[in-house]
Design a protein around this motif. Sequence first.
Motif, PDB file in Angstrom:
ATOM      1  N   UNK A   1       0.836  -1.194   0.000  1.00  0.00           N
ATOM      2  CA  UNK A   1       0.000   0.000   0.000  1.00  0.00           C
ATOM      3  C   UNK A   1       0.876   1.251   0.000  1.00  0.00           C
ATOM      4  N   UNK A   2       0.316   2.333  -0.509  1.00  0.00           N
ATOM      5  CA  UNK A   2       1.032   3.602  -0.504  1.00  0.00           C
ATOM      6  C   UNK A   2       0.076   4.745  -0.210  1.00  0.00           C
ATOM      7  N   UNK A   3       0.603   5.805   0.403  1.00  0.00           N
ATOM      8  CA  UNK A   3      -0.164   7.049   0.493  1.00  0.00           C
ATOM      9  C   UNK A   3      -0.222   7.622  -0.910  1.00  0.00           C
ATOM     10  N   UNK A   4      -1.109   8.588  -1.108  1.00  0.00           N
ATOM     11  CA  UNK A   4      -1.134   9.191  -2.432  1.00  0.00           C
ATOM     12  C   UNK A   4      -1.385  10.684  -2.359  1.00  0.00           C
TER      13      UNK A   4
ATOM     14  N   UNK B   1      -0.831  -1.655  -6.764  1.00  0.00           N
ATOM     15  CA  UNK B   1      -1.101  -2.222  -8.086  1.00  0.00           C
ATOM     16  C   UNK B   1      -2.118  -1.416  -8.888  1.00  0.00           C
ATOM     17  N   UNK B   2      -2.937  -0.625  -8.211  1.00  0.00           N
ATOM     18  CA  UNK B   2      -3.902   0.210  -8.935  1.00  0.00           C
ATOM     19  C   UNK B   2      -3.459   1.670  -8.972  1.00  0.00           C
ATOM     20  N   UNK B   3      -2.268   1.953  -8.459  1.00  0.00           N
ATOM     21  CA  UNK B   3      -1.758   3.321  -8.408  1.00  0.00           C
ATOM     22  C   UNK B   3      -0.970   3.666  -9.664  1.00  0.00           C
TER      23      UNK B   3
ATOM     24  N   UNK C   1       7.881  11.708 -15.403  1.00  0.00           N
ATOM     25  CA  UNK C   1       7.572  10.420 -16.034  1.00  0.00           C
ATOM     26  C   UNK C   1       6.546   9.661 -15.200  1.00  0.00           C
ATOM     27  N   UNK C   2       5.577   9.040 -15.890  1.00  0.00           N
ATOM     28  CA  UNK C   2       4.524   8.256 -15.235  1.00  0.00           C
ATOM     29  C   UNK C   2       4.847   6.767 -15.330  1.00  0.00           C
ATOM     30  N   UNK C   3       4.528   6.041 -14.256  1.00  0.00           N
ATOM     31  CA  UNK C   3       4.819   4.609 -14.184  1.00  0.00           C
ATOM     32  C   UNK C   3       3.673   3.854 -13.523  1.00  0.00           C
ATOM     33  N   UNK C   4       3.447   2.634 -13.989  1.00  0.00           N
ATOM     34  CA  UNK C   4       2.605   1.692 -13.234  1.00  0.00           C
ATOM     35  C   UNK C   4       3.501   1.101 -12.145  1.00  0.00           C
ATOM     36  N   UNK C   5       2.938   0.317 -11.241  1.00  0.00           N
ATOM     37  CA  UNK C   5       3.725  -0.303 -10.172  1.00  0.00           C
ATOM     38  C   UNK C   5       4.820  -1.204 -10.749  1.00  0.00           C
TER      39      UNK C   5
END
Length: 148
Positions: A84-87, A98-100, A135-139
């Motif tokens: 999990x991560x804060x956002x 995984x959905x971030x 830059x944008x990244x999936x997990x």
Amino acid sequence: MKRYLKIKSTVSIVILITTISCSTQPKSIDYGSDSCHYCKMTIVDKIHAAELVTKKGKVFKFDAAECMVNHINEIDKNTIDKLLTNHHDTPEELIPVTSSTFLISQQLPSPMGAFLTAFDDRSSAEQVWKNVGGDLYSWEELQDHLKK
């Protein structure tokens, strides 16, 4: 009969304790008090913290997602139940990695200097990206990028 009830009570208590002790639920982060499991810094940033929960219910807290990635690279990944991560949009809220969507931008500092910020969804990340670049990244992409 008394012996049967005593055994039944003992078994019920053991089952209850086992169920409670093996909970794989995340725990809230006590900002300003909890320390990062990986780098040992005090967790103060409410946007960048992260948490790993094992299948046995042990919770590891991190001051930044990059610390969690570094820790994951050192352990058996089969022991992991939740990551999990804060956002950015709702500080202190933990969301599944995984959905971030993750943004690395020099305009958004993070505790460990990776300039890494998580977003609940891609469209939120793109809105900020339009203003700050990066830059944008999936997990999965982020893990590969941080290994380099």
